[in-house]
Design a protein around this motif. Structure first.
Motif, PDB file in Angstrom:
ATOM      1  N   ILE A 205       0.812  -1.225   0.000  1.00  0.00           N
ATOM      2  CA  ILE A 205       0.000   0.000   0.000  1.00  0.00           C
ATOM      3  C   ILE A 205       0.851   1.284   0.000  1.00  0.00           C
ATOM      4  O   ILE A 205       0.601   2.189  -0.811  1.00  0.00           O
ATOM      5  N   ALA A 209       0.503   3.773  -3.165  1.00  0.00           N
ATOM      6  CA  ALA A 209      -0.038   5.118  -2.881  1.00  0.00           C
ATOM      7  C   ALA A 209       0.858   6.212  -3.453  1.00  0.00           C
ATOM      8  O   ALA A 209       0.377   7.273  -3.862  1.00  0.00           O
ATOM      9  N   HIS A 214      -5.144   7.952  -7.088  1.00  0.00           N
ATOM     10  CA  HIS A 214      -5.879   7.766  -5.842  1.00  0.00           C
ATOM     11  C   HIS A 214      -5.918   6.282  -5.493  1.00  0.00           C
ATOM     12  O   HIS A 214      -6.086   5.439  -6.381  1.00  0.00           O
ATOM     13  N   LEU A 215      -5.743   6.004  -4.217  1.00  0.00           N
ATOM     14  CA  LEU A 215      -5.779   4.611  -3.752  1.00  0.00           C
ATOM     15  C   LEU A 215      -6.945   4.443  -2.783  1.00  0.00           C
ATOM     16  O   LEU A 215      -7.075   5.208  -1.815  1.00  0.00           O
ATOM     17  N   THR A 349       0.695   6.285   5.596  1.00  0.00           N
ATOM     18  CA  THR A 349       0.157   6.401   4.231  1.00  0.00           C
ATOM     19  C   THR A 349      -1.269   6.961   4.249  1.00  0.00           C
ATOM     20  O   THR A 349      -1.704   7.623   3.297  1.00  0.00           O
ATOM     21  N   TYR A 350      -1.985   6.687   5.351  1.00  0.00           N
ATOM     22  CA  TYR A 350      -3.380   7.158   5.419  1.00  0.00           C
ATOM     23  C   TYR A 350      -3.462   8.658   5.689  1.00  0.00           C
ATOM     24  O   TYR A 350      -4.549   9.228   5.689  1.00  0.00           O
ATOM     25  N   ARG A 352      -2.021  10.631   3.624  1.00  0.00           N
ATOM     26  CA  ARG A 352      -1.914  11.206   2.268  1.00  0.00           C
ATOM     27  C   ARG A 352      -3.298  11.588   1.753  1.00  0.00           C
ATOM     28  O   ARG A 352      -4.269  10.844   1.959  1.00  0.00           O
ATOM     29  N   ASN A 354      -4.334  11.366  -1.159  1.00  0.00           N
ATOM     30  CA  ASN A 354      -4.804  10.489  -2.252  1.00  0.00           C
ATOM     31  C   ASN A 354      -5.107   9.064  -1.776  1.00  0.00           C
ATOM     32  O   ASN A 354      -5.150   8.138  -2.582  1.00  0.00           O
ATOM     33  N   VAL A 355      -5.308   8.903  -0.452  1.00  0.00           N
ATOM     34  CA  VAL A 355      -5.614   7.557   0.050  1.00  0.00           C
ATOM     35  C   VAL A 355      -6.914   7.585   0.853  1.00  0.00           C
ATOM     36  O   VAL A 355      -7.090   8.428   1.732  1.00  0.00           O
TER      37      VAL A 355
END
Ligand SMILES: Cc1cc2nc3c(=O)[nH]c(=O)nc-3n(C[C@H](O)[C@H](O)[C@H](O)COP(=O)(O)OP(=O)(O)OC[C@H]3O[C@@H](n4cnc5c(N)ncnc54)[C@H](O)[C@@H]3O)c2cc1C
Length: 551
Positions: A205, A209, A214-215, A349-350, A352, A354-355
């Protein structure tokens, strides 16, 4: 420079052998090396087009080991472990695959391996006492006959491909992390859905990402992940480790997981809150799976486990800026019950933009449409779907082969209530058939390469013993098998690990019997039992053949 994955020209098509080995991952490769050394004619059949097994197939972005490279490696050859240079604390898939290819070259293994050869059946003939294996290679498949058959088919090699309604209508590509395209996938500018949040998802992930426009992550159950603190391996550290390899390897063999971790024989519940906090901080700072070695009762007493789980939840809440997302990412179950994950920037990562995390814990993914994924009544439009849905673990690869023993008994039928083995090595009714790291052995609860080596050595010594003593056949007695299965279940019941819906108990595959499959009694206890069985002339097995007939 020859293509390392090129099929060796000598390995071609069918024939009679002393031993046929199925699979050319770390298990099949070392098995071949040992059998050759003993003078057994051996052929290895491998579905893929190269060696390395797990590391040949799992080429998803971020794939890497979570046992440190210095320990996740063979020890059977000191020259090999001295000459190979790992570059990172946790090697990434390309490096582990290079290592597997290096081993194949160094020990000249390819000439006895047939690639692109998926075994579809293995049938025992009661009259001749031989196994016939058929592959799907060649125009109409190929046939092999062998006195012994060794299944080195892997615990995590049969991808779990959930059938979401409408999957066939999706207009974009769908990838499974365990069958990743060799040429790689570029997600730049794409909207991507990742379904699943287990180890492969946690590794991939953060990297997807970074590429994707977008993820969208579809999460059923959050998992605990401990930071890897991965880094290039300091040459001085590596030199010192190599100088003391015998000491590290010997220490690892005394550990329940076969990894030389720092385990403490101290109860979490007897420690003060300050002592616990200090220990968890220290281990979090060091990173990796050794986090759970801080206290001896973490995997046995719920209240002890809660203290570690709460520590990790607090770290997740610190890392994830949006409190609602943080709560969704906080697991509520037992830490270590499902396989603990090791991460590199997963929770961050969360943060970001785009996630997006989509919770499908209460309402599962409804369907896959032409344009994306429908869940919770809404369609999320995506260009690509990544299934990080794991494996039909431990039994999947074995049961995909039509294995038939005495009187045509199908292994799938015998195991329809769950796997039954003696020591995870053999199953009654299937003479001369061995499994490497089969269900009922410590396997996935340990550092797999030492576990593989221990099984391979046991099997090699067993075959040498049979030959020396004039026996042609070995098969566990049903009594020994039943007692072992009972023991495997009894020790599983003592652990918190048997209490949740994990792939250890087959809960990720619909319809799979729920049985705790690996042996949880620890590597040292298991090795001791295997050694005792051999020392007692293969206690619990029936040996038959020329010598038995003469007696
Ligand atoms: C992403 C990932 C990360 C992992 N990380 C770690 C780690 O850090 N530490 C650890 O200890 N373990 C780890 N594992 C477990 C890993 O599977 C083992 O460490 C080890 O590589 C297993 O080796 P093996 O040879 O037993 O099986 P595999 O490597 O799975 O090899 C089995 C081979 O058998 C072949 N095969 C299967 N069925 C057939 C058939 N019918 N016909 C012909 N060929 C067949 C397959 O193609 C495969 O090549 C990880 C697993 C995965 C998936």
């Amino acid at each position: 420079m020859p293509d390392l994955e090129e099929q060796h020209p000598n390995a071609a098509g069918g024939g009679d052998f002393d031993v046929v080995v199925v699979g050319a991952g770390f298990a099949g490769m070392y098995m071949l090396h040992r059998l050759r050394g003993l003078g057994f004619s051996t052929r290895v059949l491998e579905a893929g087009n190269g060696v390395g097994g797990t590391w040949y197939w799992n080429r998803y972005p971020g794939a890497r080991c979570d046992i440190e490279s210095m320990q996740y490696s063979y020890q059977f050859s000191d020259e090999l472990q001295q000459e190979w240079e790992w570059t990172e604390r946790y090697a990434a898939q390309p490096e582990i695959l290079r290592y597997a290819n290096h081993v194949a070259e160094r020990f000249d293994l390819r000439r006895d391996i047939e690639f692109d050869s998926r075994v579809r059946s293995a049938v025992y003939d009661d009259r001749s006492g031989r196994w016939t294996l058929e592959t799907d290679s060649g125009r109409s498949g190929r046939r092999y006959s062998a006195s012994y058959c060794v299944m080195a088919t892997g615990c995590l090699s049969s991808p779990n491909n959930p059938r979401f309604p409408g999957m066939e209508h999706f207009e974009g590509p769908t990838y499974h992390t365990g069958q990743w395209p060799h040429e790689g996938v570029d997600f730049t500018g794409k909207r991507v859905a990742v379904i699943g949040t287990g180890s492969s998802a946690i590794q991939s992930i953060p990297i997807i990402a970074e590429q994707a426009a977008h993820l969208f992550v579809f999460q059923r159950t959050p998992n605990y992940a401990i930071p890897a603190h991965n880094a290039p391996l300091d040459p001085e550290y590596q030199r010192d480790f190599k100088a003391r390899y015998p000491e590290f390897r010997a220490r690892a063999k005394q550990m329940p997981t076969g990894v030389a971790f720092d385990y403490r024989d101290v109860s979490a519940l007897e420690a003060t809150p300050e002592e616990r906090q200090e220990e968890y901080e220290k281990r979090w700072g060091r990173g990796g799976l050794a986090f759970l070695g801080g206290f001896k009762d973490l995997l046995f007493v719920k209240e002890a486990n809660d203290t570690a789980a709460e520590f990790v939840r607090a770290r997740i809440r610190e890392k994830v800026q949006d409190p609602e997302v943080a709560e969704l990412l906080c697991p509520t179950n037992i830490i270590g019950c499902k396989r603990l994950c090791v991460d590199i920037g997963y929770y961050e990562t969360y943060n970001r933009p785009n996630v997006t995390l989509i919770d499908v814990s209460r309402e599962p993914v409804e369907e896959i449409t032409a344009n994306g994924v429908r869940a919770r009544g809404e369609e999320v439009a995506v260009d690509a779907i990544v299934l990080a849905t794991g494996f039909d673990a431990m039994t999947g690869a074995l049961l995909k082969i039509d294995i038939r023993g005495r009187g045509g008994l199908a292994l799938a039928e015998k195991w329809n209530g769950g796997p039954r083995t003696y020591l995870g090595l053999c199953s009654a009714g299937f003479p001369n058939l061995f499994m490497i790291t089969g269900p009922g052995s410590p396997s996935v609860l340990t550092n797999m390469i030492p576990s593989i080596e221990q099984h391979v050595d046991w099997i090699a010594n067993c075959l040498a013993h049979l030959r020396e003593e004039g026996f042609a056949e070995i098969e566990p007695t049903i009594e020994a098998e039943d007692a072992w299965v009972q023991h495997v279940n009894d020790v599983a019941d003592l652990s918190l690990r048997s209490t949740c819906s994990s792939w250890y108990i087959g809960a990720n595959v619909p319809g799979k019997p729920r049985v705790f499959m690996p042996y949880i009694g620890g590597f040292p206890a298991y090795v001791k039992k295997c050694e005792e069985v051999a020392a007692e002339g293969y206690a619990g097995f029936e040996l038959a053949g020329a010598r038995a007939a003469a007696e």
